[in-house]
Scaffold this motif. Structure first.
Motif, PDB file in Angstrom:
ATOM      1  N   GLU A  25       2.893   3.545  -1.451  1.00 45.63           N
ATOM      2  CA  GLU A  25       3.838   3.568  -0.334  1.00 45.63           C
ATOM      3  C   GLU A  25       3.459   2.479   0.663  1.00 45.63           C
ATOM      4  O   GLU A  25       2.298   2.386   1.069  1.00 45.63           O
ATOM      5  CB  GLU A  25       3.801   4.927   0.365  1.00 45.63           C
ATOM      6  CG  GLU A  25       4.178   6.103  -0.527  1.00 45.63           C
ATOM      7  CD  GLU A  25       3.971   7.439   0.162  1.00 45.63           C
ATOM      8  OE1 GLU A  25       4.577   8.428  -0.275  1.00 45.63           O
ATOM      9  OE2 GLU A  25       3.186   7.493   1.136  1.00 45.63           O
ATOM     10  N   PHE A  26       4.445   1.678   1.100  1.00 48.83           N
ATOM     11  CA  PHE A  26       4.152   0.593   2.038  1.00 48.83           C
ATOM     12  C   PHE A  26       5.457   0.113   2.657  1.00 48.83           C
ATOM     13  O   PHE A  26       6.555   0.490   2.231  1.00 48.83           O
ATOM     14  CB  PHE A  26       3.443  -0.570   1.331  1.00 48.83           C
ATOM     15  CG  PHE A  26       4.189  -1.124   0.155  1.00 48.83           C
ATOM     16  CD1 PHE A  26       5.073  -2.185   0.298  1.00 48.83           C
ATOM     17  CD2 PHE A  26       4.038  -0.564  -1.105  1.00 48.83           C
ATOM     18  CE1 PHE A  26       5.774  -2.684  -0.771  1.00 48.83           C
ATOM     19  CE2 PHE A  26       4.742  -1.054  -2.196  1.00 48.83           C
ATOM     20  CZ  PHE A  26       5.616  -2.123  -2.026  1.00 48.83           C
ATOM     21  N   SER A  27       5.356  -0.722   3.662  1.00 48.42           N
ATOM     22  CA  SER A  27       6.528  -1.322   4.297  1.00 48.42           C
ATOM     23  C   SER A  27       6.297  -2.822   4.400  1.00 48.42           C
ATOM     24  O   SER A  27       5.323  -3.356   3.879  1.00 48.42           O
ATOM     25  CB  SER A  27       6.774  -0.697   5.674  1.00 48.42           C
ATOM     26  OG  SER A  27       5.684  -0.972   6.537  1.00 48.42           O
ATOM     27  N   GLY A  28       7.192  -3.509   5.090  1.00 43.82           N
ATOM     28  CA  GLY A  28       7.049  -4.954   5.282  1.00 43.82           C
ATOM     29  C   GLY A  28       7.808  -5.783   4.272  1.00 43.82           C
ATOM     30  O   GLY A  28       7.999  -6.985   4.477  1.00 43.82           O
ATOM     31  N   GLY A 123       0.457  -1.451   4.918  1.00 44.02           N
ATOM     32  CA  GLY A 123       0.179  -0.054   4.631  1.00 44.02           C
ATOM     33  C   GLY A 123       0.000   0.768   5.883  1.00 44.02           C
ATOM     34  O   GLY A 123       0.438   0.395   6.975  1.00 44.02           O
ATOM     35  N   THR A 124      -0.659   1.899   5.729  1.00 42.17           N
ATOM     36  CA  THR A 124      -0.899   2.790   6.864  1.00 42.17           C
ATOM     37  C   THR A 124      -1.865   2.132   7.833  1.00 42.17           C
ATOM     38  O   THR A 124      -2.602   1.207   7.496  1.00 42.17           O
ATOM     39  CB  THR A 124      -1.455   4.137   6.371  1.00 42.17           C
ATOM     40  OG1 THR A 124      -1.384   5.079   7.426  1.00 42.17           O
ATOM     41  CG2 THR A 124      -2.896   4.014   5.904  1.00 42.17           C
ATOM     42  N   GLY A 125      -1.847   2.603   9.072  1.00 44.40           N
ATOM     43  CA  GLY A 125      -2.774   2.080  10.060  1.00 44.40           C
ATOM     44  C   GLY A 125      -2.157   1.100  11.026  1.00 44.40           C
ATOM     45  O   GLY A 125      -2.696   0.861  12.102  1.00 44.40           O
ATOM     46  N   ARG A 126      -0.999   0.510  10.689  1.00 42.63           N
ATOM     47  CA  ARG A 126      -0.349  -0.445  11.585  1.00 42.63           C
ATOM     48  C   ARG A 126       0.539   0.245  12.624  1.00 42.63           C
ATOM     49  O   ARG A 126       0.993  -0.390  13.555  1.00 42.63           O
ATOM     50  CB  ARG A 126       0.486  -1.436  10.772  1.00 42.63           C
ATOM     51  CG  ARG A 126      -0.355  -2.475  10.011  1.00 42.63           C
ATOM     52  CD  ARG A 126      -1.115  -3.361  10.981  1.00 42.63           C
ATOM     53  NE  ARG A 126      -1.835  -4.421  10.326  1.00 42.63           N
ATOM     54  CZ  ARG A 126      -1.352  -5.644  10.110  1.00 42.63           C
ATOM     55  NH1 ARG A 126      -0.131  -5.924  10.497  1.00 42.63           N
ATOM     56  NH2 ARG A 126      -2.084  -6.555   9.521  1.00 42.63           N
ATOM     57  N   SER A 127       0.796   1.510  12.453  1.00 39.63           N
ATOM     58  CA  SER A 127       1.639   2.265  13.378  1.00 39.63           C
ATOM     59  C   SER A 127       1.266   3.731  13.302  1.00 39.63           C
ATOM     60  O   SER A 127       0.898   4.226  12.239  1.00 39.63           O
ATOM     61  CB  SER A 127       3.118   2.071  13.011  1.00 39.63           C
ATOM     62  OG  SER A 127       3.922   3.039  13.667  1.00 39.63           O
ATOM     63  N   PHE A 132       1.444   6.147   5.197  1.00 38.88           N
ATOM     64  CA  PHE A 132       1.606   5.667   3.832  1.00 38.88           C
ATOM     65  C   PHE A 132       0.356   5.942   3.013  1.00 38.88           C
ATOM     66  O   PHE A 132      -0.761   5.735   3.465  1.00 38.88           O
ATOM     67  CB  PHE A 132       1.909   4.171   3.799  1.00 38.88           C
ATOM     68  CG  PHE A 132       3.120   3.776   4.599  1.00 38.88           C
ATOM     69  CD1 PHE A 132       4.118   4.697   4.890  1.00 38.88           C
ATOM     70  CD2 PHE A 132       3.276   2.482   5.070  1.00 38.88           C
ATOM     71  CE1 PHE A 132       5.232   4.338   5.622  1.00 38.88           C
ATOM     72  CE2 PHE A 132       4.380   2.115   5.798  1.00 38.88           C
ATOM     73  CZ  PHE A 132       5.372   3.030   6.087  1.00 38.88           C
ATOM     74  N   GLY A 133       0.571   6.367   1.774  1.00 40.14           N
ATOM     75  CA  GLY A 133      -0.562   6.720   0.933  1.00 40.14           C
ATOM     76  C   GLY A 133      -0.432   6.188  -0.474  1.00 40.14           C
ATOM     77  O   GLY A 133       0.535   5.512  -0.836  1.00 40.14           O
ATOM     78  N   ARG A 253      -3.860   0.997   2.261  1.00 43.93           N
ATOM     79  CA  ARG A 253      -4.188   0.062   3.329  1.00 43.93           C
ATOM     80  C   ARG A 253      -3.996  -1.378   2.843  1.00 43.93           C
ATOM     81  O   ARG A 253      -4.944  -2.173   2.788  1.00 43.93           O
ATOM     82  CB  ARG A 253      -5.618   0.300   3.813  1.00 43.93           C
ATOM     83  CG  ARG A 253      -5.842   1.685   4.400  1.00 43.93           C
ATOM     84  CD  ARG A 253      -7.074   1.758   5.301  1.00 43.93           C
ATOM     85  NE  ARG A 253      -8.251   1.220   4.670  1.00 43.93           N
ATOM     86  CZ  ARG A 253      -9.051   1.902   3.839  1.00 43.93           C
ATOM     87  NH1 ARG A 253      -8.762   3.163   3.543  1.00 43.93           N
ATOM     88  NH2 ARG A 253     -10.119   1.346   3.308  1.00 43.93           N
ATOM     89  N   LEU A 254      -2.756  -1.715   2.518  1.00 44.03           N
ATOM     90  CA  LEU A 254      -2.473  -3.044   1.985  1.00 44.03           C
ATOM     91  C   LEU A 254      -2.878  -4.158   2.937  1.00 44.03           C
ATOM     92  O   LEU A 254      -3.228  -5.255   2.509  1.00 44.03           O
ATOM     93  CB  LEU A 254      -0.976  -3.173   1.681  1.00 44.03           C
ATOM     94  CG  LEU A 254      -0.463  -2.636   0.353  1.00 44.03           C
ATOM     95  CD1 LEU A 254       1.025  -2.889   0.236  1.00 44.03           C
ATOM     96  CD2 LEU A 254      -1.198  -3.272  -0.818  1.00 44.03           C
TER      97      LEU A 254
END
Length: 318
Positions: A25-28, A123-127, A132-133, A253-254
């Motif tokens: 799972e990720f965004s961007g 990934g997770t951690g930016r917001s 996201f996992g 954590r991409l």
């Protein structure tokens, strides 16, 4: 970390390798951008596709599914939905879903994660709204053998240690996507350490009503006994039956260049390594009721007890 050591029981009963499907799972990046990256990095050909979902066939890792991780995008397409999705893309992840892979194939997927990061995947951690996992769908050695049952018990006892000792982003600790198993469920499993899988599922169904836990047993439960599953969850949400553990705990954590899928693999391997050591599992089962009776016992204290028992013997960390 780029190494994916074999699980304690690396083969299925028929001698074929145990495999693990992966969900990222990720965004961007948009779904189309991810598909283009798969074609460029892993090869293959574009198969069936829609606005928010596509399958790439015959890549170096087999078929790979890409989709926006929200049912609204697929079930109720409309201009209003599209506008809402556009505004929410920062917190609604794109998901990459692989077919079951062997440990030998995992480094190739790790390299693809690096390509996602370089292309702008986050990934997770930016917001604080991104939970996201990585989901690992690890094939159960057999749906109802002793090792599978010990694996469930091992996770119940090891989960606080995993959450305390190994990386888990603060956002994912807060958001309700990977809740810990209720203590009452651990109590019930420990009280019947030799219970059959059906009894374990009954305890699970009594304690857990959602998929949002670090280990989701519902796909394995439904595969093993669909009738019992239907009775336990008469208003069930969508669950695909499969003979696999759905391990949801690891972060994605991409954006961290030092991050690897091997972190999540090592977490799951720790669970199975404990399950493969019955004498250590018995010692933790004995220690658990004593811990629960203490007025000031807590997850961190239990994690220290686990560390004291396991780390000196180098049975889980290796």
């Amino acid at each position: 970390m780029t190494h994916f050591p074999a699980l304690p029981f690396p083969e299925m009963p028929d001698g074929t390798p145990r495999r693990c499907g992966v969900e990222l799972e990720f965004s961007g990046l948009s779904e189309a951008q991810v598909v283009a990256l798969i074609l460029n990095e892993l090869g293959g050909s574009l198969g069936a596709h829609a606005r928010h979902a596509a399958t790439v066939h015959d890549t170096a890792l087999g078929d790979i599914r890409v989709e926006l991780d929200i049912s609204l995008a697929h079930d109720h397409p409309s201009n209003w939905v599209e506008t809402g999705l556009g505004l929410a893309r920062d917190v609604i992840p794109v998901e990459v879903i692989t077919r079951p892979l062997t440990p030998a194939q995992m480094p190739e997927l790790d390299r693809f994660c690096d390509a996602l990061r370089r292309a702008g995947g986050e990934g997770t951690g930016r917001s604080m709204l991104r939970g996201f996992g990585v989901h690992l769908n690890v094939a159960a050695h057999a749906p109802d053998d002793a090792f599978t049952r010990r694996t469930i018990l091992a996770f119940a006892l090891l989960e606080p240690w995993l959450r305390t000792t190994l990386p888990l982003d603060g956002t994912r600790r807060i958001l309700p996507f990977v809740n810990p198993w209720p203590l009452g469920l651990v109590d019930a499993l420990v009280a019947e350490p030799d219970a059959g899988f059906g009894a374990q599922c009954a305890h699970y169904a009594a304690a857990i009503k959602s998929r949002n836990h670090g280990l989701d047993l519902l796909p394995l439960f439904k595969f093993h006994d669909p009738d019992a599953y239907a009775r336990a969850y008469p208003d069930a949400f969508k669950v695909a039956a499969r003979p696999a553990f759905h391990f949801r705990m690891p972060d994605c954590r991409l954006n961290d260049a030092d991050w690897s899928l091997a972190e999540g693999w090592s977490m799951w391997r720790a669970v199975e390594t404990l399950a493969a050591a019955p004498e250590l599992l018995d010692r933790l089962c004995t220690a658990w009721p004593q811990h629960r009776q203490q007025m000031f016992g807590g997850s961190r204290k239990w994690a220290r007890i686990v560390s004291d028992l396991l780390i000196p013997q180098s049975r889980v960390a290796s």
